[in-house]
Write an enzyme that holds these catalytic residues in place. Structure first.
Site: not given
Ligand SMILES: *Cc1c(COP(=O)(O)O)cnc(C)c1O
Length: 381
Positions: A179
């Site tokens: 991210k």
């Molecule tokens: C990465 C992601 C999540 C989940 O994030 P985590 O921190 O891995 O739980 C939820 N929604 C979207 C759209 C994502 O890309």
């Protein structure tokens, strides 16, 4: 030279911050996590932030804090990651999928309006790729229905001068490894509502009346009460230290992503067979993802073959996402087929996510652009 799909951007600042925690004698949720909450809230303009160990956890405690449960419906765009709808199922409520807009693959306000029922209790827009969903339209349609935003792609994202994280009732950010900022695994729930903050914080740590770190402070008592059954979702100070260091670098990281996106947009403007997503004028995207769409009518190969050709050249790519309604669990539980969500189904066949990460060099970008251009050239109809 190969170009990976993603590589995290880690400097000495992150390493030193983590080392300091390791040497401090306090590893789990504590003062560093509090500081991370305060600074992230300040950055997105929300009153409160609750640090947790994933965005999935943040979404879950937001729904739980609103007492969502069996019999309730929660609206989710079908064009998203597993987590957005899975958290609805955790609560016993029913996820109601809706289609997305062709321009940017964000929740389609018309589809939202058509999906509302008296049982609709929450709407979860996803700020897909880092571009904000049409929040004014969504808020107007929602009226009193709370909006919990899946902001996993959207740090930092602005929508008409407002930052994502301060718009709906609550927002969930992700610090997963790929991210826009990362703690390896981690997440944050932001809200302006003190009741939501209070309940979500309690639910994030076993439903306890007081967190461990405040109990162990000198002069405080050991005592706590279990007020309700909660979850084990707290973030460690190790992760928070890394998050604070990344947050300090947010503008630098965001500028690098934006520059890559601008270069891609320019390069692909001349390639008729490629359509990038459209970013609305009033928005500034976090550019978590850069997606191209293939005009399949004008090519002799399909999306997967196109990705394989890029892989042969050493270029990593991905697909965001195979829509939820095409996954076996949702297909069999709800009896969906492609025609139920025509925009998402059609776009799924065309989309490729290209590498976009702060450490990309000019050569990396050239490699990707030339790769795409060559493959288009050799597979034109
Ligand atoms: C990465 C992601 C999540 C989940 O994030 P985590 O921190 O891995 O739980 C939820 N929604 C979207 C759209 C994502 O890309």
């Amino acid at each position: 030279m190969p170009v990976p799909y993603h590589r995290p951007s880690i400097t000495n600042a992150e390493t030193e911050a983590v080392e300091k925690v390791l040497e401090s004698g306090w590893l789990t949720t504590g003062k560093i996590t509090s500081e991370f909450e305060i600074q992230l809230a300040a950055r997105v303009g929300s009153k409160y932030a609750v640090a947790v160990n994933s965005a999935t956890a943040a979404l879950h405690i937001a729904l739980a804090a609103l007492d969502i449960g069996p019999g309730d419906e929660v609206i989710v765009p079908t064009h998203t990651f597993a987590a957005t709808a899975e958290v609805v199922i955790y609560t016993g409520a029913t996820p109601v999928l809706v289609d997305v807009e062709e321009d940017n693959l964000n929740l389609d306000p018309n589809a939202l309006e058509a999906a509302l029922t008296p049982r609709t209790k929450v709407i979860i827009p996803v700020h897909f790729t880092g571009q904000a969903a049409d929040m004014d339209a969504i808020l107007e349609i929602a009226r009193d229905i709370p909006i919990v935003e899946d902001a996993a792609h959207a740090l930092p994202t602005t929508y008409k001068e407002k930052m994502v994280g301060s718009i709906g009732l609550a927002s969930a950010f992700s610090f997963y490894a790929n991210k826009t900022i990362t703690t390896g695994e981690g997440g944050m729930l932001t809200t302006n509502d003190p009741t939501v903050e209070d309940r979500a914080r309690r639910l994030s740590l076993h439903g306890l009346s007081r967190a461990a770190w405040s109990r162990f402070e000198s002069g405080s008592s050991w005592e706590y009460d279990i007020v309700e059954p909660g979850f084990k979702y707290n973030l460690t100070d190790i992760a928070a230290a890394m998050g604070l260091a990344q947050l300090q670098r947010l503008d630098e990281l965001a500028t690098k992503r934006r520059n890559i996106a601008t270069a891609y947009n320019q390069a692909f403007a001349d390639i008729h067979q490629i359509d990038p997503l459209v970013v609305a004028d009033h928005d500034s995207s976090a550019w978590h993802l850069y997606i191209i769409r293939l005009r399949l009518e004008e090519l002799t190969i399909d999306r997967n073959a196109f990705m394989n050709r890029l892989a042969e050249r050493g270029i990593g790519t991905s697909v965001h996402y195979k829509p939820l309604h095409l996954h076996p669990y949702y297909t069999s539980r709800f009896g969906f087929d492609r025609s139920d969500f025509p925009v998402s189904s059609d776009q799924f066949d065309r989309i490729i996510s290209l590498p976009i990460f702060p450490g990309m060099t000019r050569d990396d970008m050239t490699e990707v652009v030339e790769g795409v251009a060559d493959i288009v050239q050799s597979s034109r109809r």
